[in-house]
Write a protein that holds these residues in place. Sequence first.
Motif, PDB file in Angstrom:
ATOM      1  N   ALA A 124      88.655 -78.237 -21.454  1.00  0.00           N
ATOM      2  CA  ALA A 124      87.987 -77.588 -20.335  1.00  0.00           C
ATOM      3  C   ALA A 124      88.434 -78.310 -19.073  1.00  0.00           C
ATOM      4  O   ALA A 124      87.964 -79.427 -18.798  1.00  0.00           O
ATOM      5  N   PRO A 125      89.376 -77.732 -18.316  1.00  0.00           N
ATOM      6  CA  PRO A 125      89.896 -78.434 -17.139  1.00  0.00           C
ATOM      7  C   PRO A 125      88.911 -78.431 -15.980  1.00  0.00           C
ATOM      8  O   PRO A 125      88.062 -77.535 -15.861  1.00  0.00           O
ATOM      9  N   GLY A 126      89.036 -79.438 -15.118  1.00  0.00           N
ATOM     10  CA  GLY A 126      88.272 -79.484 -13.888  1.00  0.00           C
ATOM     11  C   GLY A 126      88.952 -78.672 -12.808  1.00  0.00           C
ATOM     12  O   GLY A 126      90.104 -78.252 -12.940  1.00  0.00           O
ATOM     13  N   ARG A 127      88.258 -78.465 -11.699  1.00  0.00           N
ATOM     14  CA  ARG A 127      88.782 -77.619 -10.624  1.00  0.00           C
ATOM     15  C   ARG A 127      89.987 -78.226  -9.930  1.00  0.00           C
ATOM     16  O   ARG A 127      90.779 -77.508  -9.318  1.00  0.00           O
ATOM     17  N   SER A 128      90.154 -79.541 -10.032  1.00  0.00           N
ATOM     18  CA  SER A 128      91.272 -80.201  -9.341  1.00  0.00           C
ATOM     19  C   SER A 128      92.327 -80.718 -10.308  1.00  0.00           C
ATOM     20  O   SER A 128      93.116 -81.597  -9.952  1.00  0.00           O
ATOM     21  N   GLY A 129      92.342 -80.173 -11.522  1.00  0.00           N
ATOM     22  CA  GLY A 129      93.396 -80.548 -12.458  1.00  0.00           C
ATOM     23  C   GLY A 129      93.040 -81.669 -13.408  1.00  0.00           C
ATOM     24  O   GLY A 129      93.894 -82.105 -14.188  1.00  0.00           O
ATOM     25  N   GLY A 130      91.809 -82.144 -13.353  1.00  0.00           N
ATOM     26  CA  GLY A 130      91.392 -83.172 -14.293  1.00  0.00           C
ATOM     27  C   GLY A 130      90.986 -82.575 -15.631  1.00  0.00           C
ATOM     28  O   GLY A 130      91.087 -81.364 -15.854  1.00  0.00           O
ATOM     29  N   THR A 131      90.523 -83.436 -16.525  1.00  0.00           N
ATOM     30  CA  THR A 131      90.054 -83.000 -17.840  1.00  0.00           C
ATOM     31  C   THR A 131      88.574 -83.326 -17.938  1.00  0.00           C
ATOM     32  O   THR A 131      88.200 -84.477 -18.132  1.00  0.00           O
ATOM     33  N   ASN A 132      87.737 -82.303 -17.784  1.00  0.00           N
ATOM     34  CA  ASN A 132      86.289 -82.538 -17.763  1.00  0.00           C
ATOM     35  C   ASN A 132      85.707 -82.664 -19.162  1.00  0.00           C
ATOM     36  O   ASN A 132      84.725 -83.380 -19.365  1.00  0.00           O
ATOM     37  N   ALA A 133      86.291 -81.949 -20.107  1.00  0.00           N
ATOM     38  CA  ALA A 133      85.820 -82.021 -21.493  1.00  0.00           C
ATOM     39  C   ALA A 133      86.991 -81.676 -22.397  1.00  0.00           C
ATOM     40  O   ALA A 133      87.841 -80.852 -22.042  1.00  0.00           O
ATOM     41  N   ILE A 134      87.020 -82.297 -23.569  1.00  0.00           N
ATOM     42  CA  ILE A 134      88.127 -82.074 -24.494  1.00  0.00           C
ATOM     43  C   ILE A 134      87.622 -82.280 -25.916  1.00  0.00           C
ATOM     44  O   ILE A 134      86.770 -83.148 -26.156  1.00  0.00           O
ATOM     45  N   LEU A 164      96.864 -75.736 -28.789  1.00  0.00           N
ATOM     46  CA  LEU A 164      96.116 -76.063 -27.570  1.00  0.00           C
ATOM     47  C   LEU A 164      95.328 -74.853 -27.121  1.00  0.00           C
ATOM     48  O   LEU A 164      95.871 -73.752 -27.014  1.00  0.00           O
ATOM     49  N   GLU A 165      94.056 -75.060 -26.867  1.00  0.00           N
ATOM     50  CA  GLU A 165      93.192 -74.004 -26.348  1.00  0.00           C
ATOM     51  C   GLU A 165      92.618 -74.460 -25.014  1.00  0.00           C
ATOM     52  O   GLU A 165      92.087 -75.570 -24.912  1.00  0.00           O
ATOM     53  N   THR A 166      92.746 -73.624 -23.980  1.00  0.00           N
ATOM     54  CA  THR A 166      92.129 -73.919 -22.690  1.00  0.00           C
ATOM     55  C   THR A 166      90.814 -73.164 -22.597  1.00  0.00           C
ATOM     56  O   THR A 166      90.778 -71.943 -22.757  1.00  0.00           O
ATOM     57  N   VAL A 167      89.742 -73.888 -22.361  1.00  0.00           N
ATOM     58  CA  VAL A 167      88.408 -73.304 -22.291  1.00  0.00           C
ATOM     59  C   VAL A 167      88.089 -73.037 -20.818  1.00  0.00           C
ATOM     60  O   VAL A 167      87.904 -73.963 -20.024  1.00  0.00           O
ATOM     61  N   ASP A 168      88.031 -71.763 -20.458  1.00  0.00           N
ATOM     62  CA  ASP A 168      87.784 -71.360 -19.081  1.00  0.00           C
ATOM     63  C   ASP A 168      86.282 -71.238 -18.869  1.00  0.00           C
ATOM     64  O   ASP A 168      85.650 -70.286 -19.311  1.00  0.00           O
ATOM     65  N   SER A 169      85.697 -72.236 -18.213  1.00  0.00           N
ATOM     66  CA  SER A 169      84.245 -72.254 -18.025  1.00  0.00           C
ATOM     67  C   SER A 169      83.916 -72.803 -16.652  1.00  0.00           C
ATOM     68  O   SER A 169      84.267 -73.947 -16.333  1.00  0.00           O
ATOM     69  N   PHE A 170      83.234 -72.007 -15.841  1.00  0.00           N
ATOM     70  CA  PHE A 170      82.812 -72.489 -14.529  1.00  0.00           C
ATOM     71  C   PHE A 170      81.943 -73.727 -14.656  1.00  0.00           C
ATOM     72  O   PHE A 170      82.108 -74.711 -13.933  1.00  0.00           O
ATOM     73  N   ARG A 171      80.995 -73.705 -15.592  1.00  0.00           N
ATOM     74  CA  ARG A 171      80.058 -74.815 -15.712  1.00  0.00           C
ATOM     75  C   ARG A 171      80.747 -76.100 -16.155  1.00  0.00           C
ATOM     76  O   ARG A 171      80.425 -77.188 -15.667  1.00  0.00           O
ATOM     77  N   LEU A 172      81.693 -76.004 -17.069  1.00  0.00           N
ATOM     78  CA  LEU A 172      82.394 -77.210 -17.512  1.00  0.00           C
ATOM     79  C   LEU A 172      83.462 -77.647 -16.512  1.00  0.00           C
ATOM     80  O   LEU A 172      83.882 -78.801 -16.526  1.00  0.00           O
TER      81      LEU A 172
END
Length: 224
Positions: A124-134, A164-172
């Motif tokens: 679950a990527p962050g808005r600025s390219g980080g990794t908020n959850a994995i 690899l799965e990208t989780v698109d979530s506003f909250r995450l």
Amino acid sequence: MHVVVPFAATDPKTRLASVLTSTERSTFARAMLADVLTAIVEAGAEPTVVSTAPLDPAALSLESRLLDAVSVAVDDRPLTAAVNARLPADHDAEATAVVMADLALATPETLERLFSYDTGVAIAPGRSGGTNAIAVSHPDFRVDYHGASYLDHCEIARDVGTHLETVDSFRLSTDIDEPEDLAEVLIHGTDTDRAPACLREFGFALETRDGRVGVARLEESTRE
């Protein structure tokens, strides 16, 4: 699923120093941590807080049913090293997720979606390219949290040959780092969440300026 929650216990959230005192930042960081831990446990997972300094879970005011599910490990190594030491080491190991402690908008439902990916790597990527959850199940995958870590983790997943799965979530994707992020907590937090309640106790409220929604401190608290 076992979940690692990294937490900076000493002088957290320094980028909020322009609007919160050191004591307030510590209180707010712990309120967000409590909300994240609650969402993880309610999603059916078992969290371990990997804290840079000793931390008493009882001080987070968690309900007893939640407190029993939370453990704390002290590890003052840099984030990457502390997390990599806890990722699966072989194919028989249980999948492990890493959820950042400042995801104040995380819900059990959004985390259940992340945890449902039990093969390969889900990010679950962050808005600025980080990794908020994995969530990681491949034993050869290791994290690297420097820079635009989402892109780095995509490359690492390809290099080790795992799905690899990208989780698109506003909250995450919404981590609370900058003063403008506080508006998201007040807008999207619920009545039972600790983080928005904490901000309101500090005197913060939503304010619209030039057509944009931000926060304003209506009642100045005692500041250091």
